[in-house]
Design a protein around this motif. Structure first.
Motif, mmCIF file in Angstrom:
data_model
loop_
_atom_site.group_PDB
_atom_site.id
_atom_site.type_symbol
_atom_site.label_atom_id
_atom_site.label_comp_id
_atom_site.label_asym_id
_atom_site.label_seq_id
_atom_site.Cartn_x
_atom_site.Cartn_y
_atom_site.Cartn_z
ATOM 1 N N ASP A 73 0.834 -1.214 0.000
ATOM 2 C CA ASP A 73 0.000 0.000 0.000
ATOM 3 C C ASP A 73 0.866 1.260 0.000
ATOM 4 O O ASP A 73 0.576 2.225 -0.706
ATOM 5 C CB ASP A 73 -0.944 0.028 1.210
ATOM 6 C CG ASP A 73 -2.092 -0.947 1.078
ATOM 7 O OD1 ASP A 73 -2.371 -1.429 -0.041
ATOM 8 O OD2 ASP A 73 -2.726 -1.236 2.115
ATOM 9 N N PHE A 74 1.931 1.244 0.805
ATOM 10 C CA PHE A 74 2.847 2.380 0.856
ATOM 11 C C PHE A 74 3.452 2.631 -0.530
ATOM 12 O O PHE A 74 3.484 3.762 -1.004
ATOM 13 C CB PHE A 74 3.957 2.132 1.882
ATOM 14 C CG PHE A 74 5.043 3.167 1.843
ATOM 15 C CD1 PHE A 74 4.869 4.392 2.473
ATOM 16 C CD2 PHE A 74 6.235 2.929 1.172
ATOM 17 C CE1 PHE A 74 5.859 5.366 2.429
ATOM 18 C CE2 PHE A 74 7.230 3.892 1.120
ATOM 19 C CZ PHE A 74 7.044 5.107 1.747
ATOM 20 N N ILE A 75 3.909 1.573 -1.168
ATOM 21 C CA ILE A 75 4.530 1.704 -2.493
ATOM 22 C C ILE A 75 3.520 2.267 -3.492
ATOM 23 O O ILE A 75 3.837 3.184 -4.253
ATOM 24 C CB ILE A 75 5.104 0.344 -2.963
ATOM 25 C CG1 ILE A 75 6.331 -0.001 -2.114
ATOM 26 C CG2 ILE A 75 5.458 0.385 -4.448
ATOM 27 C CD1 ILE A 75 6.876 -1.403 -2.349
ATOM 28 N N LEU A 103 6.065 -6.956 -5.225
ATOM 29 C CA LEU A 103 6.154 -5.522 -4.954
ATOM 30 C C LEU A 103 6.536 -4.787 -6.233
ATOM 31 O O LEU A 103 7.355 -5.254 -7.011
ATOM 32 C CB LEU A 103 7.198 -5.246 -3.867
ATOM 33 C CG LEU A 103 6.900 -5.816 -2.487
ATOM 34 C CD1 LEU A 103 8.071 -5.548 -1.550
ATOM 35 C CD2 LEU A 103 5.617 -5.235 -1.912
ATOM 36 N N ASP A 104 5.969 -3.625 -6.429
ATOM 37 C CA ASP A 104 6.208 -2.820 -7.622
ATOM 38 C C ASP A 104 7.430 -1.923 -7.387
ATOM 39 O O ASP A 104 7.298 -0.738 -7.091
ATOM 40 C CB ASP A 104 4.956 -1.993 -7.917
ATOM 41 C CG ASP A 104 5.079 -1.181 -9.188
ATOM 42 O OD1 ASP A 104 5.983 -1.468 -10.005
ATOM 43 O OD2 ASP A 104 4.265 -0.261 -9.359
ATOM 44 N N VAL A 105 8.624 -2.515 -7.501
ATOM 45 C CA VAL A 105 9.846 -1.747 -7.265
ATOM 46 C C VAL A 105 10.499 -1.373 -8.592
ATOM 47 O O VAL A 105 10.305 -2.042 -9.602
ATOM 48 C CB VAL A 105 10.842 -2.497 -6.351
ATOM 49 C CG1 VAL A 105 10.199 -2.843 -5.018
ATOM 50 C CG2 VAL A 105 11.397 -3.732 -7.011
ATOM 51 N N ASP A 106 11.263 -0.294 -8.557
ATOM 52 C CA ASP A 106 11.927 0.220 -9.750
ATOM 53 C C ASP A 106 13.394 -0.177 -9.815
ATOM 54 O O ASP A 106 13.942 -0.334 -10.904
ATOM 55 C CB ASP A 106 11.823 1.749 -9.780
ATOM 56 C CG ASP A 106 10.371 2.198 -9.748
ATOM 57 O OD1 ASP A 106 9.689 2.022 -10.767
ATOM 58 O OD2 ASP A 106 9.919 2.684 -8.685
ATOM 59 N N TYR A 107 14.032 -0.303 -8.634
ATOM 60 C CA TYR A 107 15.455 -0.572 -8.562
ATOM 61 C C TYR A 107 15.759 -1.620 -7.490
ATOM 62 O O TYR A 107 15.097 -1.657 -6.455
ATOM 63 C CB TYR A 107 16.259 0.687 -8.176
ATOM 64 C CG TYR A 107 16.022 1.880 -9.045
ATOM 65 C CD1 TYR A 107 16.688 2.020 -10.261
ATOM 66 C CD2 TYR A 107 15.163 2.896 -8.642
ATOM 67 C CE1 TYR A 107 16.479 3.142 -11.062
ATOM 68 C CE2 TYR A 107 14.945 4.008 -9.439
ATOM 69 C CZ TYR A 107 15.604 4.125 -10.644
ATOM 70 O OH TYR A 107 15.396 5.227 -11.431
ATOM 71 N N ILE A 108 16.797 -2.398 -7.756
ATOM 72 C CA ILE A 108 17.386 -3.273 -6.747
ATOM 73 C C ILE A 108 18.822 -2.806 -6.582
ATOM 74 O O ILE A 108 19.580 -2.747 -7.556
ATOM 75 C CB ILE A 108 17.399 -4.757 -7.201
ATOM 76 C CG1 ILE A 108 15.988 -5.280 -7.394
ATOM 77 C CG2 ILE A 108 18.192 -5.626 -6.224
ATOM 78 C CD1 ILE A 108 15.167 -5.363 -6.141
#
Length: 178
Positions: A73-75, A103-108
């Motif tokens: 939710d935060f993302i 999770l909808d992340v852009d970078y690792i």
């Protein structure tokens, strides 16, 4: 006091970057994200800031995600404001491809302990290659931490890691360079 200190640092960071056109990052722990007071404060800052679209939240990979729905939710919420998400220190500790895939992340950001001797340690190389296989399939950009010399940088480039950071490029500085 932790929540209060976190909010002070958030305010100071926004104050600096409101006057700049540079991208910037804020590191958050899972405790920061699940804190109602900190999360609400962040949302208020994002609502009124012209810097929101230049902000990358780096979620520190130091503990397992038990409040998965809250983090997701935060993302979703911060992405509504144009922010990006990075998972920091990935590849050690509690790293988990299963939750990351949801999770909808852009970078690792690949943990520096895996990068700093990648040219000498085959096991670290294999671990990084596994991370890269996953991130490419998911369309997630990668960042190598602890790139301290040309040999490591060449290996990182050869592997196709998207970005690098470390002392090879600059030591931490007290001020933002123009």
């Amino acid at each position: 006091l932790y929540d209060k200190l976190t909010r002070i640092m958030i305010a100071k960071t926004f104050e600096v970057f409101e006057k700049s056109d540079r991208k910037f990052s804020l590191n958050l722990t899972l405790a920061d994200i699940i804190s109602d007071a900190t999360r609400t404060y962040l949302y208020e800052m994002l609502e009124h800031s012209s810097a929101s679209k230049r902000l990358v939240f780096e979620i520190v990979e130091s503990e397992g995600i038990e409040s998965f729905d809250e983090v997701a939710d935060f993302i979703r919420t911060v992405k509504h404001y144009g922010c990006k998400i990075a998972i920091d220190d990935f590849g050690t500790g509690y790293s988990n491809f299963s939750y990351l895939s949801k999770l909808d992340v852009d970078y690792i950001k690949i943990d520096g302990s895996l990068i700093k001797n990648i040219h000498l340690d085959e096991d670290h190389l294999f671990t990084v290659e596994s991370i890269l296989f996953f991130t490419r399939k998911k369309g997630i950009k990668t960042i190598a931490e602890f790139v301290e010399d040309e040999v490591v940088f060449e290996k990182v480039r050869e592997l196709g890691i998207d970005f690098s950071q470390g002392y090879l490029f600059s030591k931490p500085l007290p001020e933002i360079l123009p």
